[in-house]
Scaffold this motif. Sequence first.
Motif, short mmCIF file in Angstrom:
data_model
loop_
_atom_site.label_atom_id
_atom_site.label_comp_id
_atom_site.label_asym_id
_atom_site.label_seq_id
_atom_site.Cartn_x
_atom_site.Cartn_y
_atom_site.Cartn_z
N SER A 73 0.94 -0.52 -0.20
CA SER A 73 0.35 -0.66 -0.09
C SER A 73 0.90 1.20 -0.08
O SER A 73 0.16 2.42 -0.38
N PHE A 74 2.09 1.10 0.65
CA PHE A 74 3.49 2.12 0.52
C PHE A 74 3.58 2.80 -0.94
O PHE A 74 4.36 3.47 -1.00
N ASP A 75 4.11 1.27 -1.47
CA ASP A 75 4.82 1.14 -2.74
C ASP A 75 3.75 1.86 -3.84
O ASP A 75 3.82 1.38 -5.01
N LYS A 76 3.49 3.12 -3.90
CA LYS A 76 2.41 3.94 -4.82
C LYS A 76 3.45 3.46 -6.45
O LYS A 76 2.54 2.55 -7.31
N ASP A 77 5.09 3.53 -6.91
CA ASP A 77 4.66 2.98 -8.02
C ASP A 77 5.46 1.16 -8.35
O ASP A 77 6.39 1.29 -9.22
N HIS A 78 4.83 0.93 -7.19
CA HIS A 78 5.65 -0.49 -7.69
C HIS A 78 6.65 -1.16 -8.06
O HIS A 78 7.05 -2.03 -8.54
N SER A 79 7.39 0.14 -7.21
CA SER A 79 8.96 -0.91 -7.70
C SER A 79 9.87 -1.80 -7.25
O SER A 79 10.49 -2.29 -6.46
N GLY A 80 9.03 -1.71 -5.94
CA GLY A 80 9.35 -3.09 -4.78
C GLY A 80 10.84 -2.17 -3.52
O GLY A 80 11.29 -2.76 -2.77
N ALA A 81 10.57 -0.77 -3.64
CA ALA A 81 11.53 -0.04 -2.66
C ALA A 81 10.54 0.75 -2.04
O ALA A 81 9.79 1.57 -3.09
N ILE A 82 10.57 1.87 -1.33
CA ILE A 82 9.70 3.01 -0.76
C ILE A 82 11.33 3.72 -0.78
O ILE A 82 11.84 4.22 0.38
N GLU A 83 10.84 5.05 -1.70
CA GLU A 83 11.47 6.14 -1.65
C GLU A 83 10.77 7.19 -0.88
O GLU A 83 9.34 7.21 0.00
N PHE A 84 11.53 8.00 -0.39
CA PHE A 84 10.93 9.11 0.72
C PHE A 84 9.99 9.41 0.23
O PHE A 84 9.42 9.59 1.51
N LYS A 85 9.59 10.35 -0.52
CA LYS A 85 8.55 10.70 -0.55
C LYS A 85 7.33 9.86 -0.48
O LYS A 85 5.97 10.09 -0.01
N GLU A 86 7.22 8.68 -0.95
CA GLU A 86 6.44 7.39 -0.86
C GLU A 86 6.38 7.32 1.13
O GLU A 86 4.95 7.40 1.95
N PHE A 87 7.06 7.33 1.32
CA PHE A 87 7.39 7.48 2.62
C PHE A 87 7.06 7.97 3.89
O PHE A 87 6.11 7.73 4.53
N LEU A 88 7.45 9.39 3.81
CA LEU A 88 6.32 10.61 4.28
C LEU A 88 5.07 11.02 3.79
O LEU A 88 4.14 10.91 4.90
N MET A 89 4.74 10.48 2.61
CA MET A 89 2.99 10.94 2.15
C MET A 89 2.31 9.20 3.19
O MET A 89 1.15 9.20 3.46
N ALA A 90 3.24 7.99 3.17
CA ALA A 90 2.74 7.08 4.14
C ALA A 90 2.42 7.37 5.67
O ALA A 90 1.20 7.09 5.96
N ILE A 91 3.67 8.57 6.30
CA ILE A 91 3.82 8.45 7.80
C ILE A 91 2.30 9.24 7.72
O ILE A 91 1.92 9.42 8.80
N ASN A 92 2.47 10.18 7.07
CA ASN A 92 1.25 11.50 6.77
C ASN A 92 0.59 10.88 7.35
O ASN A 92 -0.63 10.96 8.01
#
Length: 194
Positions: A73-92
């Motif tokens: 659900s956090f890996d919005k671009d389905h890259s297999g890793a969570i980048e910082f923007k994805e991470f902070l959006m998810a934390i928010n």
Amino acid sequence: MGNNNSGQKLLKEDIDFLVQNTNFCKSEIKQWYKGFMRDCPEGQLSKEKFKEVYAQFFPGGNPDDFCEHVFRSFDKDHSGAIEFKEFLMAINITSQKGKAGDKLNWAFGMYDIDGNGTIEKKEMECLIGAIYNMLGNQLSKTFDDTPQQRTEMIFKKMDTNQDGVLTREEFIQGCLADTTLYQMLTADSETGQD
């Protein structure tokens, strides 16, 4: 979704985007970035590292299955890793600063495993089972039913047209109408009010 900022400072356009799209101020974003880069020097949080961090919070259980769903659900671009923007959006979304509507939309996406726009009973059972596995020896203190029984109870309350699936609207309305369901399905201790 974002740039690979390995070894770089956080870009101004990324900061501006995050200020506009989260409840964090510029200094909080920089602080989060500093911690993220300390823990993930390559600029990406891998699924393995994500599971490792989660496991620390649930030493008596097995969070692997639940982590798969949260990570997806956090890996919005389905890259297999969570980048910082994805991470902070998810934390928010998942933090106390997140709004109930955002949390419920995120939770719906996590429970809708196949991404078809509805939650089937088997998907709900899968997530509830993952939560139960994650809780492990804490389970008996928290729940006294099986994932199937819990799913049946949830569907009885939420599936207003009784078609055997939950739409986004049924899910959100059901959670907003029942504080206990809201807290359980979003892992939030707040009441579900914006």
